[in-house]
Design a protein around this motif. Structure first.
Motif, PDB file in Angstrom:
ATOM      1  N   GLU A   1       0.833  -1.114  -0.192  1.00 23.41           N
ATOM      2  CA  GLU A   1       0.041  -0.080   0.020  1.00 23.41           C
ATOM      3  C   GLU A   1       1.072   1.127   0.156  1.00 23.41           C
ATOM      4  O   GLU A   1       0.568   2.359  -0.584  1.00 23.41           O
ATOM      5  CB  GLU A   1      -0.928   0.013   1.427  1.00 23.41           C
ATOM      6  N   LEU A   2       2.095   1.201   0.701  1.00 24.59           N
ATOM      7  CA  LEU A   2       2.811   2.289   0.602  1.00 24.59           C
ATOM      8  C   LEU A   2       3.797   2.527  -0.459  1.00 24.59           C
ATOM      9  O   LEU A   2       4.575   3.619  -0.452  1.00 24.59           O
ATOM     10  CB  LEU A   2       3.426   2.475   2.038  1.00 24.59           C
ATOM     11  N   GLY A   3       3.855   1.433  -1.192  1.00 20.05           N
ATOM     12  CA  GLY A   3       5.005   1.424  -2.344  1.00 20.05           C
ATOM     13  C   GLY A   3       4.968   2.600  -3.472  1.00 20.05           C
ATOM     14  O   GLY A   3       5.929   3.203  -3.725  1.00 20.05           O
ATOM     15  N   TRP A   4       3.672   3.334  -3.786  1.00 23.91           N
ATOM     16  CA  TRP A   4       3.592   4.295  -4.641  1.00 23.91           C
ATOM     17  C   TRP A   4       4.221   5.728  -3.827  1.00 23.91           C
ATOM     18  O   TRP A   4       4.781   6.368  -4.544  1.00 23.91           O
ATOM     19  CB  TRP A   4       2.246   4.731  -4.706  1.00 23.91           C
ATOM     20  N   MET A   5       4.336   5.572  -2.687  1.00 25.90           N
ATOM     21  CA  MET A   5       4.979   6.886  -1.933  1.00 25.90           C
ATOM     22  C   MET A   5       6.347   6.396  -2.078  1.00 25.90           C
ATOM     23  O   MET A   5       7.167   7.660  -2.241  1.00 25.90           O
ATOM     24  CB  MET A   5       4.506   6.869  -0.181  1.00 25.90           C
TER      25      MET A   5
ATOM     26  N   LEU B   1       9.840  -6.382   5.744  1.00 23.60           N
ATOM     27  CA  LEU B   1       9.418  -5.451   4.642  1.00 23.60           C
ATOM     28  C   LEU B   1       8.064  -4.852   4.828  1.00 23.60           C
ATOM     29  O   LEU B   1       6.921  -5.539   4.953  1.00 23.60           O
ATOM     30  CB  LEU B   1       9.526  -6.404   3.200  1.00 23.60           C
ATOM     31  N   ARG B   2       7.963  -3.584   4.715  1.00 23.20           N
ATOM     32  CA  ARG B   2       6.598  -2.780   4.935  1.00 23.20           C
ATOM     33  C   ARG B   2       6.382  -2.508   3.523  1.00 23.20           C
ATOM     34  O   ARG B   2       5.050  -2.525   3.466  1.00 23.20           O
ATOM     35  CB  ARG B   2       6.673  -1.626   5.808  1.00 23.20           C
ATOM     36  N   ALA B   3       7.211  -2.062   2.623  1.00 16.96           N
ATOM     37  CA  ALA B   3       6.713  -1.540   1.564  1.00 16.96           C
ATOM     38  C   ALA B   3       7.991  -1.390   0.458  1.00 16.96           C
ATOM     39  O   ALA B   3       9.002  -1.474   0.839  1.00 16.96           O
ATOM     40  CB  ALA B   3       6.276  -0.093   1.427  1.00 16.96           C
ATOM     41  N   HIS B   4       7.942  -1.438  -0.831  1.00 14.09           N
ATOM     42  CA  HIS B   4       8.860  -1.406  -1.811  1.00 14.09           C
ATOM     43  C   HIS B   4       8.390  -0.683  -2.956  1.00 14.09           C
ATOM     44  O   HIS B   4       7.433  -0.749  -3.415  1.00 14.09           O
ATOM     45  CB  HIS B   4       9.484  -2.997  -2.239  1.00 14.09           C
ATOM     46  N   SER B   5       9.317  -0.082  -3.652  1.00 12.78           N
ATOM     47  CA  SER B   5       9.054   0.706  -4.918  1.00 12.78           C
ATOM     48  C   SER B   5       8.641  -0.233  -6.069  1.00 12.78           C
ATOM     49  O   SER B   5       9.068  -1.672  -5.928  1.00 12.78           O
ATOM     50  CB  SER B   5      10.275   1.663  -5.487  1.00 12.78           C
ATOM     51  N   VAL B   6       8.426   0.193  -6.946  1.00 10.14           N
ATOM     52  CA  VAL B   6       7.531  -0.647  -8.200  1.00 10.14           C
ATOM     53  C   VAL B   6       8.845  -1.439  -8.755  1.00 10.14           C
ATOM     54  O   VAL B   6       8.475  -2.543  -9.407  1.00 10.14           O
ATOM     55  CB  VAL B   6       6.684   0.055  -8.874  1.00 10.14           C
TER      56      VAL B   6
END
Length: 137
Positions: free
Chosen positions: A8-12, A34-39
């Motif tokens: 959910e936070l990847g876009w940020m 891992l909480r988020a990752h870039s695309v």
């Protein structure tokens, strides 16, 4: 069957990658989750990097005494490689933001963008320590 982690936070995190010569960004917890990752980085690679970078952060924090006091708060770690850098910064309680770049990156620009993102996201990036969920003995 394992349910895939929502990114959910990847876009940020993709916002940080607007700095030229950046490669990937991940958000991780202090315990290496891992909480988020870039695309542009796959989940498996991002999870592996999160685990490794939590160890780097722990080692960095453990060497605070080398800077004068064991109570000196850790703020950032920079790792230099022949073909790039990894920037690791605090992103709230128990959360860290990591960005990888090429060797030609504007280091000031990427650091500025990372701290700006951390400021904008505030509590979104906070990953409080896990509570003991075990039953009493």
């Amino acid at each position: 069957m394992t349910v895939p982690m929502a990114n959910e936070l990847g876009w940020m995190l993709d916002e940080v990658l607007k700095v030229p010569e950046t490669r990937h960004a991940i958000l991780l917890s202090a315990d290496g989750m891992l909480r988020a990752h870039s695309v542009d980085i796959g989940r498996d690679d991002a999870e592996r990097m999160a685990a490794g970078l939590s160890g780097v952060q722990a080692i960095s924090r453990g060497t605070a005494e080398f800077c004068g006091s064991p109570h000196t708060p850790w703020q950032q770690t920079l790792i230099e490689f022949a073909h790039g850098y990894v920037f690791l910064v605090a992103a709230g309680e128990g959360a860290y933001l990591a960005v990888s770049t090429t060797e030609n990156v504007d280091m000031e620009a990427v650091t500025y963008r990372m701290y700006k993102l951390v400021d904008q996201l505030g509590k979104e990036l906070t990953s409080p320590a896990r509570q003991d969920t075990g039953s009493p003995a």
